[in-house]
Design a protein around this motif. Sequence first.
Motif, PDB file in Angstrom:
ATOM      1  N   VAL A 183       0.860  -1.183   0.000  1.00  0.00           N
ATOM      2  CA  VAL A 183       0.000   0.000   0.000  1.00  0.00           C
ATOM      3  C   VAL A 183       0.893   1.229   0.000  1.00  0.00           C
ATOM      4  O   VAL A 183       1.750   1.389   0.874  1.00  0.00           O
ATOM      5  CB  VAL A 183      -0.945   0.020   1.217  1.00  0.00           C
ATOM      6  CG1 VAL A 183      -1.776   1.295   1.222  1.00  0.00           C
ATOM      7  CG2 VAL A 183      -1.853  -1.201   1.198  1.00  0.00           C
ATOM      8  N   PHE A 184       0.695   2.090  -0.997  1.00  0.00           N
ATOM      9  CA  PHE A 184       1.536   3.269  -1.182  1.00  0.00           C
ATOM     10  C   PHE A 184       0.689   4.528  -1.014  1.00  0.00           C
ATOM     11  O   PHE A 184      -0.418   4.613  -1.553  1.00  0.00           O
ATOM     12  CB  PHE A 184       2.148   3.292  -2.587  1.00  0.00           C
ATOM     13  CG  PHE A 184       3.079   2.150  -2.892  1.00  0.00           C
ATOM     14  CD1 PHE A 184       4.460   2.352  -2.944  1.00  0.00           C
ATOM     15  CD2 PHE A 184       2.590   0.884  -3.145  1.00  0.00           C
ATOM     16  CE1 PHE A 184       5.320   1.308  -3.243  1.00  0.00           C
ATOM     17  CE2 PHE A 184       3.432  -0.173  -3.451  1.00  0.00           C
ATOM     18  CZ  PHE A 184       4.803   0.043  -3.490  1.00  0.00           C
ATOM     19  N   THR A 185       1.227   5.514  -0.303  1.00  0.00           N
ATOM     20  CA  THR A 185       0.567   6.819  -0.181  1.00  0.00           C
ATOM     21  C   THR A 185       1.602   7.898  -0.462  1.00  0.00           C
ATOM     22  O   THR A 185       2.784   7.732  -0.133  1.00  0.00           O
ATOM     23  CB  THR A 185      -0.023   7.025   1.228  1.00  0.00           C
ATOM     24  OG1 THR A 185       1.000   6.784   2.218  1.00  0.00           O
ATOM     25  CG2 THR A 185      -1.186   6.080   1.472  1.00  0.00           C
ATOM     26  N   SER A 186       1.158   8.991  -1.065  1.00  0.00           N
ATOM     27  CA  SER A 186       2.097  10.070  -1.372  1.00  0.00           C
ATOM     28  C   SER A 186       1.644  11.368  -0.736  1.00  0.00           C
ATOM     29  O   SER A 186       0.476  11.530  -0.354  1.00  0.00           O
ATOM     30  CB  SER A 186       2.233  10.268  -2.891  1.00  0.00           C
ATOM     31  OG  SER A 186       1.226  11.133  -3.377  1.00  0.00           O
ATOM     32  N   ALA A 187       2.566  12.292  -0.649  1.00  0.00           N
ATOM     33  CA  ALA A 187       2.266  13.636  -0.182  1.00  0.00           C
ATOM     34  C   ALA A 187       1.550  14.413  -1.290  1.00  0.00           C
ATOM     35  O   ALA A 187       1.040  13.830  -2.244  1.00  0.00           O
ATOM     36  CB  ALA A 187       3.559  14.326   0.233  1.00  0.00           C
ATOM     37  N   GLY A 188       1.548  15.729  -1.155  1.00  0.00           N
ATOM     38  CA  GLY A 188       0.736  16.556  -2.036  1.00  0.00           C
ATOM     39  C   GLY A 188       1.187  16.608  -3.487  1.00  0.00           C
ATOM     40  O   GLY A 188       2.364  16.721  -3.787  1.00  0.00           O
ATOM     41  N   VAL A 189       0.237  16.527  -4.363  1.00  0.00           N
ATOM     42  CA  VAL A 189       0.300  16.854  -5.785  1.00  0.00           C
ATOM     43  C   VAL A 189       1.552  16.311  -6.468  1.00  0.00           C
ATOM     44  O   VAL A 189       1.566  15.182  -6.926  1.00  0.00           O
ATOM     45  CB  VAL A 189       0.172  18.396  -5.972  1.00  0.00           C
ATOM     46  CG1 VAL A 189      -0.137  18.715  -7.430  1.00  0.00           C
ATOM     47  CG2 VAL A 189      -0.954  18.960  -5.104  1.00  0.00           C
TER      48      VAL A 189
END
Length: 330
Positions: free
Chosen positions: A157-163
């Motif tokens: 599961v991958f999550t990123s910061a803004g934009v």
Amino acid sequence: MAGDHRVVFVVFDGMKMLDLAGPAEVFAEANLFGARYALRRVSPSGKPVLTSTGMELPVDGTAEDGPGAGPDTVIVVGGDVLATHPVPPELITTIQSFRPRARRMVSICTGSFALAAAGVLAGRRATTHWRHARLLACAHPDVHVQPDALFVEDDGVFTSAGVSAGIDLALALVEQDHGPDLARDVARGLVMFMQRPGGQSQFSAPLEAKPPRTPTLRRIVDLIAAQPALDHTVSTLARRVAVSPRHLARLFATELNTTPAKYVEQVRLDHAKVLLAAGHGVAETARVAGFGSAETMRRTFTARLGISPSQYRTRFATTGPGRQKPGNDR
């Protein structure tokens, strides 16, 4: 087609266009170097969605449409609406329908709120836009929020910061799929870092703490903000408001959840970031912001932001070709 890596973008009304366009361009660029990414867009209803720019975006159907085999990667894009309103139930259902079928689940920016609402982030480390990291942690205490990370992986599961951090994450996914050589070709083609140095702190706004309720503490923080270069040791600050250093430390801990020294350092860091972004030299900035020396400021920048003051100024002072002024840089 057989052998393609199937990437599905989950979109919705109010989504940020760049959260889709940026990563999609990374995958499209990778295809020029031999990758085989097949991209699709789905919405909960299967109907076109209205993006944050006001443009209508067509989609390829719903989660139930498309090839019989499940997608390899599902990417939930972000949008300010996800941090300001409850996540729509139909979006949650769409994400949950993909969860058992996808090899990787990904969110861009505030898409993490949708993953969290769908239960995908429970017990996992994750990140989101720095502006909304505290809200994500409060709304979903079972998520271990990493507020300064550009992107986080936790067991597929991958999550990123803004934009724009979504572009960094997409490149990391390409590297995971095809190795560093192809990813390096993509980075060169798109004129981007293979691995951007530093975390989100280098982009964040100056300190955004609520004004203290206690008049004594309010006087102190106002003084620190107005004159960061003064002597602001805890004993000096305590003498200015006629309290003991221990009592002052207790006020900082109770109301601001920090120590006087850390608070002073943060204010000085925020002042320095503003000065450097305005084009001031490193030595001048260190003096005006209260660090005392360029070396002390350099150590603080490196520890807190992951980059040096001169690197910070190069990135944020201007978008023009003459990025650096001659001066006292280290």
